[in-house]
Design a protein around this motif. Structure first.
Motif, short mmCIF file in Angstrom:
data_model
loop_
_atom_site.label_atom_id
_atom_site.label_comp_id
_atom_site.label_asym_id
_atom_site.label_seq_id
_atom_site.Cartn_x
_atom_site.Cartn_y
_atom_site.Cartn_z
N SER A 252 0.05 9.40 -0.27
CA SER A 252 -0.85 8.56 0.48
C SER A 252 -0.59 7.14 0.31
CB SER A 252 -2.55 8.81 -0.14
OG SER A 252 -2.79 10.10 0.11
N VAL A 253 -0.67 6.31 1.12
CA VAL A 253 -0.44 4.76 0.96
C VAL A 253 -1.69 4.00 1.25
CG1 VAL A 253 1.11 2.94 1.81
CG2 VAL A 253 2.11 5.12 1.58
N VAL A 254 -2.05 3.12 0.47
CA VAL A 254 -3.07 2.39 0.69
C VAL A 254 -2.62 0.99 0.71
CG1 VAL A 254 -5.25 1.33 -0.14
CG2 VAL A 254 -4.50 3.95 -0.62
N PHE A 255 -2.89 0.26 1.90
CA PHE A 255 -2.55 -1.13 2.20
C PHE A 255 -3.68 -1.87 1.93
CE2 PHE A 255 0.66 0.90 5.09
CZ PHE A 255 1.66 0.47 4.55
N ASN B 77 9.87 11.75 -8.81
CA ASN B 77 10.21 12.11 -10.17
C ASN B 77 9.01 11.80 -11.16
OD1 ASN B 77 12.87 13.14 -9.77
ND2 ASN B 77 13.53 11.08 -9.82
N LEU B 78 8.29 10.90 -10.94
CA LEU B 78 7.19 10.45 -11.68
C LEU B 78 5.84 11.01 -11.43
CD1 LEU B 78 8.31 6.93 -12.52
CD2 LEU B 78 8.76 8.80 -13.88
N GLY B 79 5.69 11.83 -10.28
CA GLY B 79 4.34 12.40 -9.91
C GLY B 79 3.55 11.48 -9.09
N VAL B 80 3.92 10.33 -8.57
CA VAL B 80 2.93 9.42 -7.81
C VAL B 80 2.54 9.89 -6.64
CG1 VAL B 80 3.05 7.13 -6.83
CG2 VAL B 80 3.80 7.14 -9.11
N LYS B 81 1.06 10.04 -6.43
CA LYS B 81 0.75 10.48 -5.33
C LYS B 81 0.03 9.51 -4.22
CE LYS B 81 1.51 14.91 -6.31
NZ LYS B 81 2.42 15.65 -5.26
N THR B 82 -0.27 8.26 -4.96
CA THR B 82 -0.57 7.04 -4.16
C THR B 82 0.02 5.99 -4.37
OG1 THR B 82 -2.97 8.26 -4.15
CG2 THR B 82 -2.68 5.92 -3.52
N ILE B 83 0.54 5.22 -3.31
CA ILE B 83 0.96 3.90 -3.56
C ILE B 83 0.04 2.86 -2.79
CG2 ILE B 83 2.84 2.25 -2.78
CD1 ILE B 83 4.72 4.75 -3.03
N PHE B 84 -0.05 1.79 -3.69
CA PHE B 84 -0.85 0.71 -3.15
C PHE B 84 -0.09 -0.47 -2.79
CE2 PHE B 84 -3.86 3.41 -5.47
CZ PHE B 84 -5.07 3.41 -4.83
N THR B 85 -0.15 -0.76 -1.74
CA THR B 85 0.95 -2.24 -1.62
C THR B 85 0.12 -2.97 -0.63
OG1 THR B 85 3.11 -2.85 -0.78
CG2 THR B 85 2.12 -0.75 0.14
N THR B 86 1.00 -3.73 -0.01
CA THR B 86 0.49 -4.63 1.28
C THR B 86 1.44 -4.62 2.38
OG1 THR B 86 1.38 -6.94 0.97
CG2 THR B 86 -0.59 -6.13 -0.55
N LYS B 87 0.91 -5.08 3.67
CA LYS B 87 1.96 -5.05 4.78
C LYS B 87 2.48 -6.39 4.97
CE LYS B 87 -0.79 -1.88 7.78
NZ LYS B 87 -1.63 -1.90 8.79
N ILE B 88 2.65 -7.22 3.68
CA ILE B 88 3.45 -8.38 3.75
C ILE B 88 4.53 -8.27 2.65
CG2 ILE B 88 1.70 -9.75 4.89
CD1 ILE B 88 1.26 -11.24 2.08
N GLU B 89 4.74 -7.28 2.37
CA GLU B 89 5.89 -7.11 1.41
C GLU B 89 7.21 -7.00 2.07
OE1 GLU B 89 5.07 -6.64 -1.98
OE2 GLU B 89 3.14 -6.94 -1.16
N PHE C 105 -4.94 -16.36 3.84
CA PHE C 105 -3.86 -16.92 3.20
C PHE C 105 -2.64 -15.89 2.57
CE2 PHE C 105 -7.33 -19.73 3.26
CZ PHE C 105 -6.66 -21.14 3.63
N GLY C 106 -3.04 -14.76 2.91
CA GLY C 106 -2.32 -13.80 2.50
C GLY C 106 -2.50 -13.17 1.11
N GLU C 107 -3.62 -13.54 0.61
CA GLU C 107 -4.31 -12.93 -0.70
C GLU C 107 -4.97 -11.72 -0.86
OE1 GLU C 107 -5.75 -16.92 -2.95
OE2 GLU C 107 -6.46 -16.90 -1.15
N ILE C 108 -4.81 -10.95 -1.67
CA ILE C 108 -5.44 -9.77 -1.90
C ILE C 108 -6.80 -10.19 -2.55
CG2 ILE C 108 -3.37 -8.37 -2.00
CD1 ILE C 108 -3.86 -8.05 -4.98
N ASP C 109 -7.82 -9.15 -2.46
CA ASP C 109 -9.07 -9.40 -2.96
C ASP C 109 -8.76 -8.29 -4.22
OD1 ASP C 109 -11.78 -8.79 -4.12
OD2 ASP C 109 -12.70 -9.36 -2.02
N LEU C 110 -9.02 -9.03 -5.43
CA LEU C 110 -8.81 -8.21 -6.87
C LEU C 110 -9.91 -7.22 -7.07
CD1 LEU C 110 -7.62 -11.16 -9.09
CD2 LEU C 110 -6.28 -9.08 -8.16
#
Length: 377
Positions: free
Chosen positions: A115-118, A85-97, A124-129
């Motif tokens: 498209s999904v971007v992991f 409904n909101l028109g999202v074409k790309t989701i950014f997430t991680t594989k530890i959700e 340590f499970g930290e993302i690089d900002l």
């Protein structure tokens, strides 16, 4: 046999005050809140009063609170709306959700133009900002970022304000599964800049089967469950009046006693680390769970210098409740998907256990656990 409960990340014990409020509601407030007669209106008033109180706790307006059956439904509601409904074409997430996010994301990728971007994680499970911002800046179309506030297996706390600032910079929606955070932190949603925040009552001493989603009032969600138009058309189904009333009471108590309870839980966690380190000099704490400044006080993931496949089972036989990871997956006898992402194959050979604490945890229970290890190893 003595019983020790160190699995509070899976669920928490209901507070006596909450049970009392819920029982009273079952006796006195049984009406259908959609009915127009006095009994129904009484139930509606109770629900809307709880909604207003919860909204005030998060510094949002009452219509921005949508009641659900818990975290899984809340995540489904947000993620499916984002794409459908909101028109999202790309989701950014991680594989530890949590799988309540991962499974939905994978379903959406398989069935929609998505498209999904992991995001990359360190050990340590930290993302690089910096890497996150670079990838988000290159996304085409509408994006949604979905990252847990507190990881349910390794206790990492997301640098949520930094993530929110990056999302705002690139006009991306920001969704956070805050199931392990709500009731344990003071959360001002306007200050955080989060568009969607998901909570579940049974993680902060409330009942199971009830939760809520905080939704930015600028965003219009559509129902994923059809058939009645409840919750302002966002979530059909007769509201769980008893659960909602009890949830608000549990949240009220948790936040009113937050500092006192947190001090106690920190004391238990630090004592736990100290005693366990004395028992096993080469023990390792997975993720950031051993670093106080970057992890929640309620969770610690321990990698023992042992290759004991039956360790969790033997703990249970001795009356000690803990887990190998998410309760939703523990019965499947699989290696934690979170640990698989941050540990190498050799590290995965060692026994990792998640212990999680609450206001009811005690130092004496820690001693009982340590005694279990001293007698066996």
């Amino acid at each position: 046999m003595k019983s020790v409960y160190f699995d509070n990340a899976a669920t928490t014990k209901m507070l006596p005050e909450v049970i009392k409020v819920m029982s009273k509601a079952m006796e006195e407030n049984f009406g259908n809140p959609s009915s127009t007669h006095q009994t129904g209106r009484k139930a509606r008033v109770a629900i809307e009063t709880a909604r207003k109180k919860i909204a005030k706790r998060f510094n949002i307006s009452a219509p921005e609170v949508v009641f659900t059956s818990g975290g899984t439904e809340g995540n489904n509601l947000v993620l499916r709306n984002a794409v459908e409904n909101l028109g999202v074409k790309t989701i950014f997430t991680t594989k530890i959700e949590h799988h309540a996010v991962l499974d939905v994301v994978m379903f959406l990728q398989e069935n929609f133009d998505l498209s999904v971007v992991f995001l990359e994680l360190n050990s340590f499970g930290e993302i690089d900002l910096t890497d996150f911002e670079e990838k988000l800046s290159k996304a085409d179309g509408v994006s949604l970022v979905s990252l847990m506030y507190v990881n349910n297996e390794i206790g990492n706390i997301l640098p949520i304000k930094e993530v929110s600032s990056i999302c705002e910079k690139y006009d991306a929606f920001f969704h956070t599964d805050a199931v392990q955070a709500v009731g344990h932190f003071n959360i001002d949603i306007k200050d955080l800049g989060v568009d969607f925040l998901v909570a579940s009552a049974h993680k902060f001493h409330g009942p199971k089967g009830v939760g809520f989603v905080c939704v930015n009032k600028a965003v219009l969600l559509r129902a994923m469950i059809l058939g009645g138009g409840q919750e302002r058309g966002v979530r059909s189904g007769t509201e769980n009046t008893y659960g909602i009333i009890a949830m608000e009471k549990a949240l009220d108590i948790s936040l009113d006693n937050l500092d006192q309870d947190n001090d106690h839980i920190w004391k238990v966690k630090k004592y736990f680390k100290e005693k366990l380190t004395e028992c096993f000099s080469d023990i390792v704490f997975n993720g950031l769970s051993g670093i106080d400044e970057k992890s929640t006080n309620t969770i610690i993931s321990v990698r023992f210098p042992l290759k004991e496949k039956n360790l969790l089972f033997n703990l249970d036989l001795s009356g000690i409740a803990a887990s190998s990871g998410s309760a939703c997956q523990s019965g499947a006898n699989k290696v934690s998907h979170v640990l698989k992402e941050i540990l190498n194959l050799d590290e995965l050979e060692y026994s990792s256990i998640r212990f999680s604490f609450s206001k009811f945890s005690t130092l004496e229970e820690v001693d009982f656990l340590i005694d279990f290890f001293k007698k066996r190893f």
